[in-house]
Design an enzyme around this catalytic site. Structure first.
Site, short mmCIF file in Angstrom:
data_model
loop_
_atom_site.label_atom_id
_atom_site.label_comp_id
_atom_site.label_asym_id
_atom_site.label_seq_id
_atom_site.Cartn_x
_atom_site.Cartn_y
_atom_site.Cartn_z
N TYR A 276 -12.18 -5.54 -5.67
CA TYR A 276 -13.31 -4.74 -6.17
C TYR A 276 -14.64 -5.34 -5.71
O TYR A 276 -15.45 -4.67 -5.08
CB TYR A 276 -13.27 -4.65 -7.69
CG TYR A 276 -14.42 -3.84 -8.26
CD1 TYR A 276 -14.47 -2.45 -8.10
CD2 TYR A 276 -15.47 -4.45 -8.93
CE1 TYR A 276 -15.51 -1.70 -8.60
CE2 TYR A 276 -16.53 -3.70 -9.45
CZ TYR A 276 -16.54 -2.33 -9.29
OH TYR A 276 -17.58 -1.59 -9.78
N TYR B 130 -2.62 -10.51 2.54
CA TYR B 130 -2.53 -9.09 2.97
C TYR B 130 -3.92 -8.65 3.44
O TYR B 130 -4.83 -8.48 2.65
CB TYR B 130 -2.07 -8.28 1.76
CG TYR B 130 -1.63 -6.86 2.02
CD1 TYR B 130 -1.70 -6.26 3.27
CD2 TYR B 130 -1.11 -6.10 0.97
CE1 TYR B 130 -1.28 -4.96 3.47
CE2 TYR B 130 -0.69 -4.79 1.16
CZ TYR B 130 -0.78 -4.23 2.41
OH TYR B 130 -0.37 -2.93 2.59
N THR C 130 0.83 -1.21 0.00
CA THR C 130 0.00 0.00 0.00
C THR C 130 0.86 1.26 0.00
O THR C 130 0.60 2.21 -0.74
CB THR C 130 -0.92 -0.02 1.23
OG1 THR C 130 -1.77 -1.18 1.12
CG2 THR C 130 -1.77 1.23 1.31
N LYS D 97 0.12 -10.53 6.47
CA LYS D 97 0.40 -9.18 6.93
C LYS D 97 -0.91 -8.59 7.40
O LYS D 97 -1.86 -8.43 6.61
CB LYS D 97 0.99 -8.30 5.81
CG LYS D 97 1.21 -6.88 6.29
CD LYS D 97 1.75 -5.91 5.25
CE LYS D 97 2.01 -4.57 5.94
NZ LYS D 97 2.11 -3.44 5.04
#
Lengths: 306, 306
Positions: A112, A142, A49, A172
């Site tokens: 999405y 993630y 990110t 993560k």
């Protein structure tokens, strides 16, 4: 099939510097990667990110990884972000990373479509794993529900940690809720669980975590590594003190946008104004806010070094 | 620069059929596109939410568009989805569409990062517009906040409708809240505003809308077109009656997942079980649910025809 290439320790989710055409500036990226490693991080999370990963095409990401490897960053020093909305993009990125010897990949779920079933998400990860088809690949999932809108739930982990044992290697957890990190550490002893913030590093290590993968290691790589080192030599008092200091710095940095604020800090540190560029939809931090961040850090006797 | 290639009318957000390797099945797609047009839609929205757009790579999307054009679908019958998270992907898709003569493109905003500023989002659309650099391009912004998490707000439209006058051409409003559609119709008389559901078609036409771009035209193209035709010949009573019927069918179809439910209906209609395939993270509808959808439509005296 298991392997021994799993990562642990303090990992920096690196920023991605841009050239003046908004492309990835590989020269700046290489320099920053070496600076992060020289400053103490065990490895670099490329294209998370903080690295504006999703803002770049597969080709751009492939070229940036290749440039880092050519420059001498070792494969085992990289955790390569590979999770996209398009299944074929995720496969292409993961396959390229693994073929290049980077066995550790970080996978966002396709983000999405919302409220997809656990089986649907498991099938998405499964298609990547099956089509890359390399038992040496380690996939870290993630969890960043605030941005992705698609959490990595226990229901999903129950499926994929069994179905792809030894390939699904960890998580993560950027959810910001440490009780969720704790749950994962307890429930999945075979997985490597990384909080997404150094705020939880010492506690996670005490409880069985694998380290941390964190945005703010772009500003404070040494201070976070100090927590790890104190923990590793079992100096609980020193680890606690180092953690307090690292958390203090984190608390300042995260008052500001993590990407644009830290790009401002790096730009100032290197006297390289071009470092502040971001790709839309992000916008660079205002000079006022950037200077305020720098002033707060200075007031806390902190500076980027080296 | 303005031009006269703007779209209006009843547009089907087409499903994307898959082959048994989960790739796009262009033969099935071509047949479906011609069936939709023969059944009355004015045009086809290629690669929207219903078309699992974000699940495909740029290359896959380019090839599918080329196949449709080669098969004889006209450029002015297509609205090409081009908005991705990666700016370079959006540029590549929009440029390919426009270079192929498809001047109408539908743009999701970059949808991973949340709470970006209006200026940041405007810059994202602006980079696409500047780099495609063709005054014939018409950009329709895609408002679908439930899935994207990034609304197309009035603040953003105020900026881009002025800054890119004649290129920013309209909005697809899939928010489901007709009062927002009304606001856009009133506030932006130069923009072409499409509700994302035929449920609001007649009302939107009365109030100055441009038509509708709708998922459920995959099941009911003729019935939705009938609403438009009655409105066009100013037969208010017939338009209202046709609207009631179209809404009745919509209400049944949308009780089920729109993509997988309608793929099930098309598969049954064409006696082609392969039509049910979806790309992960979606999963095909269960036979039980698919059959229940078919039975509800049958009980309402509705069937796909032609």
């Amino acid at each position: 099939v298991s392997n021994e290439t799993f990562i642990n320790g303090v990992w920096a989710a690196t920023l991605t510097p841009l050239d003046n055409d908004l492309g990835i500036d590989t020269e700046r990226l290489i320099r920053h990667a070496f600076w992060l490693l020289d400053s103490g991080v065990h490895g670099i999370g490329l294209f998370g990110t903080t690295g504006e990963a999703v803002s770049f095409s597969v080709d751009e990401r492939v070229k940036a990884l290749d440039a880092l490897l050519t420059a001498g960053i070792r494969q085992d020093q990289l955790l390569v972000g590979a999770g996209c909305c398009a299944l074929t993009d995720s496969i292409a990125l993961a396959k390229h990373a693994v073929d290049a010897g980077c066995f550790n990949v970080l996978m966002l779920p396709p983000f999405y479509y919302k409220d997809m079933s656990d089986e649907g998400l498991a099938a998405s990860f499964g298609e990547v794993i099956d089509r890359v088809n390399d038992p040496l690949m380690n996939v870290y999932l993630y969890h960043f529900p605030r941005l992705s809108g698609v959490p990595i739930t226990a229901g999903l982990l129950d499926i994929v940690s069994q179905r792809y044992k030894g390939v699904v290697a960890g998580v993560k957890d950027s959810g910001g809720d440490y009780t969720n990190t704790q749950m994962m550490i307890e429930r999945y002893p075979d997985l490597h669980i990384f909080p997404g913030s150094e705020r939880f590093l010492h506690q996670a290590m005490i409880e069985g975590g694998a380290g941390c993968i964190t945005a703010t290691a772009n500003a404070n790589p040494r201070g976070i590594r100090d927590v790890w080192d104190a923990w590793e030599r079992a100096d609980a008092d020193d680890a606690a003190a180092r953690q307090t200091r690292a958390t203090e710095i984190r608390s300042i940095v995260e008052k500001y946008p993590l990407v644009t604020g830290q790009k401002h800090l790096v730009a100032a540190h290197r006297k390289d104004p071009g470092w502040t560029r971001v790709r839309p939809p992000m916008t660079s931090i205002s000079t006022t806010d950037g200077d305020a961040l720098a002033a707060e850090l200075q007031a806390a006797d902190f500076s980027l070094t080296g």
